[in-house]
Design an enzyme around this catalytic site. Structure first.
Site, short mmCIF file in Angstrom:
data_model
loop_
_atom_site.label_atom_id
_atom_site.label_comp_id
_atom_site.label_asym_id
_atom_site.label_seq_id
_atom_site.Cartn_x
_atom_site.Cartn_y
_atom_site.Cartn_z
CG ASP A 55 -1.58 7.55 0.49
OD1 ASP A 55 -0.62 8.28 0.21
OD2 ASP A 55 -2.54 7.35 -0.28
CG ASP A 110 -1.70 1.18 1.44
OD1 ASP A 110 -2.28 1.65 0.44
OD2 ASP A 110 -1.78 1.67 2.59
MG MG Z 1 -2.86 3.18 3.53
#
Ligand code: MG
Ligand code: ZN
Length: 211
Positions: free
Chosen positions: A9, A7
Site C-alpha cells: 500500500d 511494501d
Molecule cells: Mg505502505
C-alpha cells in the site's frame, strides 16, 4: 544485490481515503484497488537488473473486519496480472495478517512478521535463497524503513513527506539510502547504484560512505 522487497500500500497501489471512518488506509473494495502510475514498468526494470521481487506487506484489514480474505486474494490477482501484462514478474507475496487488537480472534496476536518486525523479510530471503544484506527494502512507511534496516537491507523510502518521516527514523538511527517519489524513481536509483558498483571502483562515491 539480488532481491527487492516491496511494501504494497502506497508503493504498488494507491492508499484510499475512507470517508466514513475519516482515515487513509489500504483499499477494502475492488474499485478502491488502483495500481500507482509506472509500477509495472518499475517492476520490469528491476527484473531486467536480475533482481528477484517479493511483496512484504502488513495487511491487518481482515483482522480488523474491513475485508474478507477473498478480497485480499482478488487484489493480489489484479496486481500480479497487471504487472505480468506489462512484462514484469513478482516472485513471491507475503502478508502479515495479524494485529494485536484484532476483532478476529485467531488473528489477534503479537507476531514476529508484522513490520517493523522482520519475519516476513526473513521468510522472503530464505525462500528466494538470498541473504538479507543483498536486498533492498522499499516502502512508504516508517515501519518499512525500520524493518529493512533491522534486517540489514538497503532501504529506499517512497513518498513526498521526506523530511517528516526522516525525522522519526533518524531518531532511531535509521536513514534511507534514498528517497524516491515513486517506485519507478526507486528502481532508477537501484539501476544507477548497481551499474556504478559493477564498474571498477576508480572513483569512490559518497554513497558508499553511507553504507
Ligand atoms: Mg505502505
Ligand atoms: Zn504477523
Amino acid at each position: 544485490m539480488k532481491a527487492v522487497f516491496l511494501d504494497r500500500d502506497g508503493v504498488i497501489n494507491a492508499l484510499v481515503y475512507h470517508q466514513d471512518a475519516g482515515v487513509i488506509d489500504a483499499p477494502f473494495t475492488r474499485s478502491q484497488f488502483k495500481l500507482l502510475p509506472r509500477v509495472p514498468e518499475a517492476i520490469r526494470l528491476l527484473n531486467d537488473l536480475g533482481l528477484r521481487i517479493a511483496i512484504v506487506s502488513n495487511q491487518p484489514g481482515i483482522a480488523k473486519g474491513h475485508l474478507k480474505p477473498e478480497m485480499l486474494k482478488s487484489f493480489e490477482r489484479t496486481m500480479l496480472s497487471r504487472i505480468r501484462a506489462a512484462g514484469g514478474r513478482i516472485d513471491r507475496v507475503y502478508y502479515c495478517l495479524h494485529h494485536p487488537a484484532a476483532k478476529v480472534a485467531k488473528l489477534r496476536q503479537r507476531c514476529r512478521c508484522r513490520k517493523p518486525e522482520i519475519g516476513l523479510l526473513e521468510q522472503a530471503a530464505a525462500d528466494l535463497h538470498v541473504s538479507l544484506d543483498e536486498c533492498y527494502m522499499i516502502g512508504d512507511g516508517i515501519n518499512d524503513l525500520l524493518a529493512g534496516s533491522r534486517a540489514g537491507c538497503r532501504t529506499i523510502f517512497v513518498g513526498r513527506w521526506k523530511c517528516e518521516i526522516c525525522r522519526f527514523t533518524e531518531a532511531q538511527h535509521v536513514r534511507a539510502a534514498s528517497v524516491a517519489s515513486d517506485l519507478w524513481e526507486a528502481a532508477q536509483f537501484i539501476r544507477t547504484e548497481m551499474t556504478e558498483t559493477r564498474q571498477p571502483a576508480s572513483s569512490p562515491s559518497c554513497r558508499s560512505a553511507q553504507a
